[in-house]
Enzyme design. Structure first.
Site, PDB file in Angstrom:
ATOM      1  N   ARG A 240       0.833  -1.201   0.000  1.00 27.13           N
ATOM      2  CA  ARG A 240       0.000   0.000   0.000  1.00 27.13           C
ATOM      3  C   ARG A 240       0.868   1.252   0.000  1.00 27.13           C
ATOM      4  O   ARG A 240       1.991   1.263   0.494  1.00 27.13           O
ATOM      5  CB  ARG A 240      -0.905  -0.043   1.241  1.00 27.13           C
ATOM      6  CG  ARG A 240      -1.948   1.049   1.287  1.00 27.13           C
ATOM      7  CD  ARG A 240      -2.970   0.790   2.376  1.00 27.13           C
ATOM      8  NE  ARG A 240      -3.803   1.961   2.575  1.00 27.13           N
ATOM      9  CZ  ARG A 240      -3.558   2.909   3.470  1.00 27.13           C
ATOM     10  NH1 ARG A 240      -2.513   2.790   4.272  1.00 27.13           N
ATOM     11  NH2 ARG A 240      -4.353   3.953   3.586  1.00 27.13           N
TER      12      ARG A 240
ATOM     13  N   ARG B 146      -1.372   4.256  13.233  1.00 29.55           N
ATOM     14  CA  ARG B 146      -0.334   3.808  14.156  1.00 29.55           C
ATOM     15  C   ARG B 146      -0.894   3.814  15.586  1.00 29.55           C
ATOM     16  O   ARG B 146      -1.773   4.614  15.901  1.00 29.55           O
ATOM     17  CB  ARG B 146       0.886   4.746  14.126  1.00 29.55           C
ATOM     18  CG  ARG B 146       1.574   4.845  12.769  1.00 29.55           C
ATOM     19  CD  ARG B 146       2.440   3.642  12.488  1.00 29.55           C
ATOM     20  NE  ARG B 146       3.197   3.823  11.260  1.00 29.55           N
ATOM     21  CZ  ARG B 146       2.775   3.498  10.048  1.00 29.55           C
ATOM     22  NH1 ARG B 146       1.555   2.980   9.911  1.00 29.55           N
ATOM     23  NH2 ARG B 146       3.523   3.686   8.977  1.00 29.55           N
TER      24      ARG B 146
ATOM     25  N   LYS C 245       3.717  -7.776  11.695  1.00 28.64           N
ATOM     26  CA  LYS C 245       3.129  -7.898  10.360  1.00 28.64           C
ATOM     27  C   LYS C 245       3.279  -9.322   9.833  1.00 28.64           C
ATOM     28  O   LYS C 245       4.368  -9.863   9.734  1.00 28.64           O
ATOM     29  CB  LYS C 245       3.821  -6.925   9.417  1.00 28.64           C
ATOM     30  CG  LYS C 245       3.259  -6.929   8.005  1.00 28.64           C
ATOM     31  CD  LYS C 245       2.492  -5.673   7.712  1.00 28.64           C
ATOM     32  CE  LYS C 245       2.108  -5.608   6.244  1.00 28.64           C
ATOM     33  NZ  LYS C 245       2.233  -4.290   5.692  1.00 28.64           N
TER      34      LYS C 245
END
Length: 317
Positions: free
Chosen positions: A113, A314, A178
């Site tokens: 992204r 975040r 992630k």
């Protein structure tokens, strides 16, 4: 060498009918590409981590007849720039049916992204792109990446993984690290309607040599699972869940998946920061709306809807 067994330089040279010097050069090239080798004098060289190469037939065998019916075409490539690009180029030559899928062992120009690079070493992760055309307006596709995130989480859960979840708008996490991501690209069609290309990257079993460019904490499926999970089996489960959601999406949209997305939301009820260029605002993440916007509870008590666009999410420091 994919099975992780030791091979001497002479064995490899004899097998491939080349010189031992050529074998040495090949191994150095593979190291540069991110392969991690272990050499033992008198035994030879092996891959530190065996690789389960993608196998179209094994993937198809893992699918139910219902899901095989939804999968109209499956291309398994060795190396490509990106699976999204590969399937788009094929679609431009001859229009592809809904349920066309492209996978690859390696991407040389994988994208995430906001134009970020998606690290895509050979044989260590999953890179899968789906093509599905829709007749409705583009606004109805705004939540498609969120629905596909739910599909990936379902696939992981069906294989016994726990501790994973979603980060708005398109990240898959495991215990805050992630694990994967989703990139949806929408193209307008000349005959009306839109074609969605849904790219999914999932870390499977990635070595440290390959991960140097990743700028955030990451984890792979095998580490999260605690043991090796079949790569082709994982691919089949992801195919099944994503194709099921795509098949019904035009009729239902995101709405049937909102509650499950919110249950998987890793940042739910946490103080977060929304970044947009040099600007930011803080609030408490309160799940997503029925159309996929992030619901942000601001300090003054209002609930603000945030569209994905060019913003990043975040945890607040």
């Amino acid at each position: 060498m994919a099975d992780g067994q030791f091979f001497s330089g002479q064995q490899l040279a004899d097998e491939l009918n080349v010189s031992r010097a050529s074998i040495w050069n090949y191994l150095k090239t593979l190291e540069t590409a991110g392969f991690d080798f272990h050499a033992v004098k008198g035994k030879g060289t092996r891959l530190k981590l065996a690789i389960e190469l993608l196998d179209k037939q094994r993937i198809l065998t893992c699918l139910s007849s219902e899901h095989r019916a939804l999968l109209k075409q499956l291309d398994v490539l060795d190396v490509c720039a990106s699976t999204n690009q590969a399937i788009v180029e094929k679609h431009q030559l001859t229009p592809l049916p809904n349920g066309s899928v492209c996978m690859a062992e390696m991407q040389t120009m994988g994208r995430g992204r906001l134009g970020r690079t998606w690290v895509s070493p050979y044989g260590q992760n999953l890179y899968i792109s789906f093509l599905w055309s829709f007749k409705g307006g583009i606004s109805a596709l705004s939540g498609l990446s969120l629905a596909c995130g739910v599909a990936v989480c379902r696939a992981l859960k069906s294989l016994g993984l726990s501790g994973h979840g979603l980060k708005w708008p398109n990240d898959i996490l495991w215990e805050g690290k992630k694990l994967g991501g989703i990139l949806v690209e929408i193209q307008g069609e000349s005959q009306g309607g839109y074609t969605a290309i849904i790219g999914i990257g999932l870390n499977y079993q990635m070595n440290e040599l390959s991960s140097g460019e990743i700028g955030q904490p990451w984890v792979d499926v095998c580490h999260a699972y605690g043991e090796k999970m079949g790569r082709n089996k994982l691919a089949a489960h992801v195919l099944a869940e994503v194709l099921s959601i795509l098949h019904g999406y035009e009729e239902t949209g995101l709405l049937p998946h909102v509650e499950q997305w919110n249950n998987y939301d890793c940042y739910r009820d946490k103080t977060v920061r929304i970044l947009s260029g040099e600007q930011y605002e803080e609030g408490v993440a309160s799940g997503i709306s029925k159309t996929g916007e992030l619901l942000l509870l601001t300090p003054d008590g209002r609930t603000k809807k945030i569209m994905s666009g060019e913003v990043s999410l975040r945890l607040s420091e």
